[in-house]
Each structure stands twice: as structure tokens, then as C-alpha cells.
Write an enzyme that holds these catalytic residues in place. Structure first.
Site, PDB file in Angstrom:
ATOM      1  N   ARG A  52      24.215  32.635  64.173  1.00  0.00           N
ATOM      2  CA  ARG A  52      22.872  32.430  63.641  1.00  0.00           C
ATOM      3  C   ARG A  52      21.787  32.661  64.684  1.00  0.00           C
ATOM      4  NH1 ARG A  52      21.572  28.910  59.423  1.00  0.00           N
ATOM      5  NH2 ARG A  52      23.123  29.149  57.786  1.00  0.00           N
ATOM      6  N   LYS A 147      42.196  28.463  58.292  1.00  0.00           N
ATOM      7  CA  LYS A 147      42.483  27.392  57.364  1.00  0.00           C
ATOM      8  C   LYS A 147      41.404  26.307  57.487  1.00  0.00           C
ATOM      9  CE  LYS A 147      44.413  23.606  58.687  1.00  0.00           C
ATOM     10  NZ  LYS A 147      43.636  22.994  59.761  1.00  0.00           N
ATOM     11  N   HIS A 177      47.445  28.227  62.954  1.00  0.00           N
ATOM     12  CA  HIS A 177      47.735  28.485  64.368  1.00  0.00           C
ATOM     13  C   HIS A 177      49.089  27.908  64.801  1.00  0.00           C
ATOM     14  CE1 HIS A 177      46.022  24.441  65.097  1.00  0.00           C
ATOM     15  NE2 HIS A 177      46.668  24.454  66.235  1.00  0.00           N
ATOM     16  N   LYS A 181      52.389  29.209  67.731  1.00  0.00           N
ATOM     17  CA  LYS A 181      52.962  28.440  68.847  1.00  0.00           C
ATOM     18  C   LYS A 181      54.339  29.003  69.178  1.00  0.00           C
ATOM     19  CE  LYS A 181      50.553  24.118  67.771  1.00  0.00           C
ATOM     20  NZ  LYS A 181      49.768  23.632  68.894  1.00  0.00           N
ATOM     21  N   GLU A 215      48.839  12.872  66.888  1.00  0.00           N
ATOM     22  CA  GLU A 215      47.721  13.197  67.776  1.00  0.00           C
ATOM     23  C   GLU A 215      47.168  11.909  68.356  1.00  0.00           C
ATOM     24  OE1 GLU A 215      45.109  16.590  66.489  1.00  0.00           O
ATOM     25  OE2 GLU A 215      45.649  15.745  64.559  1.00  0.00           O
ATOM     26  N   ASP A 234      43.816  18.662  55.888  1.00  0.00           N
ATOM     27  CA  ASP A 234      43.645  19.225  57.228  1.00  0.00           C
ATOM     28  C   ASP A 234      44.988  19.594  57.868  1.00  0.00           C
ATOM     29  OD1 ASP A 234      42.228  19.896  59.611  1.00  0.00           O
ATOM     30  OD2 ASP A 234      42.754  17.956  60.483  1.00  0.00           O
ATOM     31  N   HIS A 239      49.816  23.171  58.237  1.00  0.00           N
ATOM     32  CA  HIS A 239      50.704  23.046  59.412  1.00  0.00           C
ATOM     33  C   HIS A 239      52.045  22.389  59.046  1.00  0.00           C
ATOM     34  CE1 HIS A 239      47.264  24.246  61.600  1.00  0.00           C
ATOM     35  NE2 HIS A 239      46.728  23.072  61.815  1.00  0.00           N
ATOM     36  N   LYS A 338      46.187  10.721  63.244  1.00  0.00           N
ATOM     37  CA  LYS A 338      45.320  10.698  64.434  1.00  0.00           C
ATOM     38  C   LYS A 338      45.376   9.306  65.052  1.00  0.00           C
ATOM     39  CE  LYS A 338      42.230  14.440  63.082  1.00  0.00           C
ATOM     40  NZ  LYS A 338      42.751  15.497  63.977  1.00  0.00           N
TER      41      LYS A 338
HETATM   42  C1  BG6 Z   1      43.780  21.749  63.312  1.00  0.00           C
HETATM   43  C2  BG6 Z   1      43.222  20.542  62.631  1.00  0.00           C
HETATM   44  O1  BG6 Z   1      44.138  22.727  62.380  1.00  0.00           O
HETATM   45  O2  BG6 Z   1      44.914  21.382  64.073  1.00  0.00           O
HETATM   46  C3  BG6 Z   1      42.879  19.465  63.636  1.00  0.00           C
HETATM   47  O3  BG6 Z   1      42.062  20.907  61.921  1.00  0.00           O
HETATM   48  C4  BG6 Z   1      44.068  19.162  64.529  1.00  0.00           C
HETATM   49  O4  BG6 Z   1      42.443  18.272  62.999  1.00  0.00           O
HETATM   50  C5  BG6 Z   1      44.643  20.450  65.103  1.00  0.00           C
HETATM   51  O5  BG6 Z   1      43.626  18.320  65.574  1.00  0.00           O
HETATM   52  C6  BG6 Z   1      45.945  20.175  65.835  1.00  0.00           C
HETATM   53  O6  BG6 Z   1      46.336  21.345  66.516  1.00  0.00           O
HETATM   54  P1  BG6 Z   1      47.165  21.271  67.850  1.00  0.00           P
HETATM   55  O7  BG6 Z   1      47.473  22.686  68.168  1.00  0.00           O
HETATM   56  O8  BG6 Z   1      46.285  20.610  68.873  1.00  0.00           O
HETATM   57  O9  BG6 Z   1      48.374  20.440  67.549  1.00  0.00           O
END
Ligand code: BG6
Length: 488
Positions: A52, A147, A177, A181, A215, A234, A239, A338
């Protein structure tokens, strides 16, 4: 030459939409910069930061640098200047005809493929897609979507329709992602490159499977997104389900993208939706105050941007089943949250006990064999066996066979985004999700969310720095399991 030596990719144009956003600065730009520094990019390639603000390339990089400085990511800061020779900037306010024209002008005459990377909230995806020309050729145009794709199956389908009106499936890279890994690729290699484990991964031999992504962080500064998402959308929606599909799928006929995706899809389609009534098969929680790594942390409802009466879940665990001939009846226990005591992700495959124990277990309790795939922080495999203790007594004690991938190869693990970006640039779709996978994942999560809502099930509080509500322990025990807390 090792696998990590750069194999340069051909010239390309990479338009990063949302370059000023958190995800871009934290993950995507550092990954691009590291690839640039490592010699992956040819001189004619162009990277365009679309955002932006009107910024020069130098100003844009200075902003990224101060973001990374504040985040304490010194390693990423070192690579950032390597982007400058490739970098162009573009001011775009999506949703306006001018921005579409500006985007078209910015890529005219640029090397192909042109990759449009949407590091944007999914509510902006359709505006972006509307600006993309209809070009049904992956060697000319590719689209990358982060995502979550929408917030439910319906929204996701609307986005997909807009995409399909312009592009073929072979041009669309839906990112999770976790698939980038290295540990997840090691899991595929473990299963499909070795003879010894595959015959054991069946209902005859496996007692249960646990998949954990814990986490230690809280919501941080993402409440705007997270309040509407919660752990189910999320983390579970992509994942967790992708990890489950990777561990449970049948061997594909090849490693070609659609073979892999066909097999994952079959698993996703055969998942049993956990029941919320009767004996519950799902537990949702929200973190209260507590201590993580010795530091006091606030409760979720006191975090910046979170409603004082928020009912967003920051923890979820559930029991499901892959209803196929291979797996029927084997509990799959999935857990993510979390503000857990530490950050770790792992898959534990618990094997059944021997049919007739002949030895005595030390401690009086049989623990059986376990294959543990540690995904992070360490990337390693652990096989827990039972060995006889020295001496006259016929007693068995668990011992571990460890395979630490870093110690084996002594090559730093590449960041997931680096791997995914090189795959996008090389046109490899295997580590990206297909439309039907995403849709099936949403249907599963939507069902759970609707069931929770219609039974007015709200998250139960848990103390930060613990592994979630105690109801989850009881749920695991009903499946004959004890949650692993190793996270080595
Ligand atoms: C993301 C989530 O896709 O993955 C986050 O939106 C999360 O909330 C993260 O913290 C965790 O990824 P990683 O690679 O740190 O385990």
C-alpha cells in the site's frame, strides 16, 4: 555436490502482494533474500514488492530490516541486502481498476513465469485474482495462495471459483508451510523409501497415533486474525490434517504431485468427524494466565485486540479415525495449542504390545514400541524399543534408537519457505495442496465448528504453561493413550 548446493532457477518475475505485512517480513522476504544470497536467482529475475505504501526498494528493505531487528532475527537481517539487485516496488491498493493497470504495467516485458504471491488476508484474494489476466499456461503465470483459504468451505469455494475462471489447477500453489519442513519430507522418505516400517503401519500393529503441534507463544500481535480463526481454522484445517494425511496415506504410485495428492485426499475423505456429545471426542480450550519458560503471561482475553468475553479456542485436541481397511479402529489423536510449556511438534506411532509378554517390564508397566517422528525443534527419528537390563533378571526397559538428521548430514536445515519458493519457481506442485484437499479439510473443520456451536460448547480455560485442559488427558486415556510430553 550436496543437496543444498544451489541449483539456480531460470529467470522469473515474483510479485509479492502484501509485502508490507507481517508474514512477508517475517518469513517470505527473509527466505527470498537467503535464496538470492545463496546464488539461486539469475541476474534478469525481478522481485516486485507490491504494497500500500509508496516506497523505494531501499526504503522497503530498510523497513524489513527494522522489523527483523525488533524480532531479534539477526541471521535473516544479514541476507536482506542480497535482494536489492532484483528488487522493484509497486504501490497497490487492491480492488481498484488503477491498481490492476499498475500491476499489468509492472510485469509487462518482465521474464516469465510471473508468480503472483498472495501474502494477504484471504478476504483480499478475490480482488487480487480479478486483476490477474486469464492465461492458462503455467510457464507464463502462477498464483500462490497462503492459508487459510477463506474462513469456511463456502468462502473457500468462492475463492476457488474465481481462481478457476482464470487459471488451470497446474498454475495454483496453495501453501501449507508445514509441507515445506524438511521433517515432513523425511517422513515421506521414511515411509516410502524403507521397507521395514511400512508393513507395520496397519491396524494389526498400531495401537494409536498421536500428532502434536505445541507452541509456547500466545496470540502475539495477530488478534485481528486469530479472534476469527481460532486453533481449528488456523492449525487443524491445514497443518494438522496434512500431517495426518501424510502419515496415514497409502503409498502413491509415484512422487508426482497428483499421485501424492490423490492418496492424501483419500485419507481426508475417510476421516471420522469427532463427536461432541455423549463421551466427547474433542476438547477445546483457551489459555488463562500462567507462566511459560518462567515468565508470567496474561490470559488470552487480556491480550491486545482480544474481546474480554472472547470464546475463541487457542487449544484443540480430538480423536478421529481413518476409516479405511488399513486403519479402521485405530485412534488418531490430534492436539495443538498455544502457550504450552514449550514449542514442539511430533508424530508418535504407538505399536501394540507383544501378544504374550514373556519378560517382566521395569516399573511394572508395559510401554510397547514407539516410532516418534520429531518435526521440531529437532528433526529426528526415534525408535523406542525394549531391551533387557543387565543382570540375571529377565527384565525389559525402554531404550531409544535415535536418528538425528542434522548430526547425520551436518547441513543446516533450510527454512520451509525457501524450499517452497524454489519449488514454485521450478514448477513443482508436490508440496502444495490441491483444491479438493482444501475443500475436504474445510468440510471436516466446518462440521466440528457447527457441532460445537449447536451444542453451545465453549472452550474451557487452561493454565498457560500446561498441556491444555485435563479433559484432554481423559479423552486420550479412553483411547488407551497418554499424551506424549517428550518434545525432545
Ligand atoms: C501458522 C499459524 O500457519 O503456523 C500460526 O497461523 C502458527 O498461528 C504457525 O504459530 C506455526 O508454524 P511453525 O512453523 O512455527 O510451527
Amino acid at each position: 555436490m550436496t543437496d543444498n548446493s544451489p541449483l539456480p532457477v531460470g529467470a522469473f518475475t515474483f510479485v509479492l502482494h502484501g509485502a508490507g505485512g507481517d508474514l512477508a517480513k517475517r518469513k517470505i522476504i527473509p527466505a527470498l533474500a537467503h535464496l538470492a544470497k545463496s546464488g539461486y536467482f539469475s541476474a534478469e529475475s525481478r522481485i516486485i514488492f507490491a504494497q500500500r505504501e509508496a516506497l523505494s526498494p531501499e526504503e522497503a528493505l530498510a523497513q524489513v530490516d527494522s522489523f527483523l531487528k525488533a524480532a531479534g532475527d539477526e541471521a535473516a537481517r544479514e541476507s536482506i541486502p542480497a535482494l536489492l539487485p532484483y528488487l522493484h516496488t509497486l504501490q497497490v491498493v487492491l480492488g481498484t481498476p488503477e491498481s490492476c493497470r499498475a500491476m499489468a504495467n509492472a510485469v509487462t516485458g518482465s521474464p516469465e513465469p510471473v508468480v503472483h504471491y498472495a501474502a494477504l488476508p484471504s478476504s483480499r484474494f478475490i480482488d487480487l485474482i480479478n486483476c490477474i489476466p486469464t492465461v492458462r499456461d503455467p510457464s507464463r503465470l502462477r498464483l500462490v495462495l497462503e492459508k487459510p483459504l477463506g474462513f469456511n468451505a463456502k468462502e473457500s469455494a468462492l475463492i476457488e471459483e474465481a481462481v478457476a475462471a482464470k487459471l488451470d489447477e497446474s498454475q495454483v500453489y496453495r501453501i501449507d508451510h508445514y509441507l515445506g519442513k524438511q521433517a515432513v519430507q523425511n517422513l515421506l522418505a521414511l515411509r516410502l523409501g524403507n521397507r521395514i516400517f511400512e508393513p507395520l503401519l496397519t491396524r494389526e500393529h498400531v495401537a494409536h497415533v498421536q500428532i502434536t503441534v505445541a507452541e509456547d507463544l500466545g496470540v502475539e500481535d495477530r488478534a485481528g486474525f486469530y479472534e476469527h480463526a481460532g486453533a481449528l481454522r488456523d492449525m487443524v484445517q491445514s497443518h494438522m490434517l496434512q500431517l495426518l494425511a501424510t502419515v496415514a496415506m497409502e503409498p502413491p504410485v509415484s512422487l508426482e504431485a497428483n499421485s501424492l495428492r490423490d492418496e492424501k485426499l483419500k485419507v481426508l475423505r475417510s476421516l471420522k468427524v469427532p463427536q461432541v456429545t455423549g463421551i466427547p471426542e474433542i476438547v477445546v480450550g483457551q489459555y488463562g494466565e500462567g507462566y511459560v519458560k518462567g515468565q508470567p503471561v496474561p490470559k488470552y482475553r487480556d491480550e491486545k485486540g482480544v474481546a474480554a468475553n472472547s470464546t475463541t479456542e487457542t487449544y484443540v485436541s480430538f480423536r478421529t479415525e481413518v476409516q479405511t481397511w488399513r486403519w479402521a479402529g485405530v485412534p488418531f489423536l490430534v492436539r495443538t495449542g498455544k502457550r504450552m510449556p514449550r514449542r514442539f511438534a511430533e508424530i508418535v506411532i504407538q505399536f501394540r504390545d507383544v501378544p504374550k509378554p514373556l519378560f517382566e517390564p521395569v516399573g511394572g508397566q508395559w510401554v510397547g514400541n514407539q516410532l516418534v517422528i520429531h518435526l521440531q525443534p529437532e528433526d529426528k527419528l526415534e525408535l523406542k524399543l525394549l531391551a533387557k537390563t543387565p543382570g540375571e533378571r529377565e527384565r525389559l526397559k525402554p531404550v531409544s534408537l535415535d536418528l538425528d538428521f542434522f548430526n547425520t548430514w551436518r547441513i543446516p536445515v533450510r527454512d520451509a519457505y525457501e524450499r517452497l519458493i524454489t519449488d514454485i519457481l521450478r514448477g513443482r506442485l508436490g508440496l502444495f495442496l490441491r483444491r479438493d484437499e482444501v475443500q475436504t479439510q474445510w468440510q471436516f473443520v466446518d462440521r466440528i465448528l457447527n457441532d460445537l456451536k449447536s451444542h453451545s460448547m465453549e472452550p474451557v480455560p487452561y493454565t498457560s504453561g500446561t498441556y491444555g485442559p485435563s479433559a484432554a488427558t481423559a479423552m486420550a486415556m479412553r483411547a488407551g493413550a497418554i499424551w506424549s510430553e517428550d518434545g525432545l
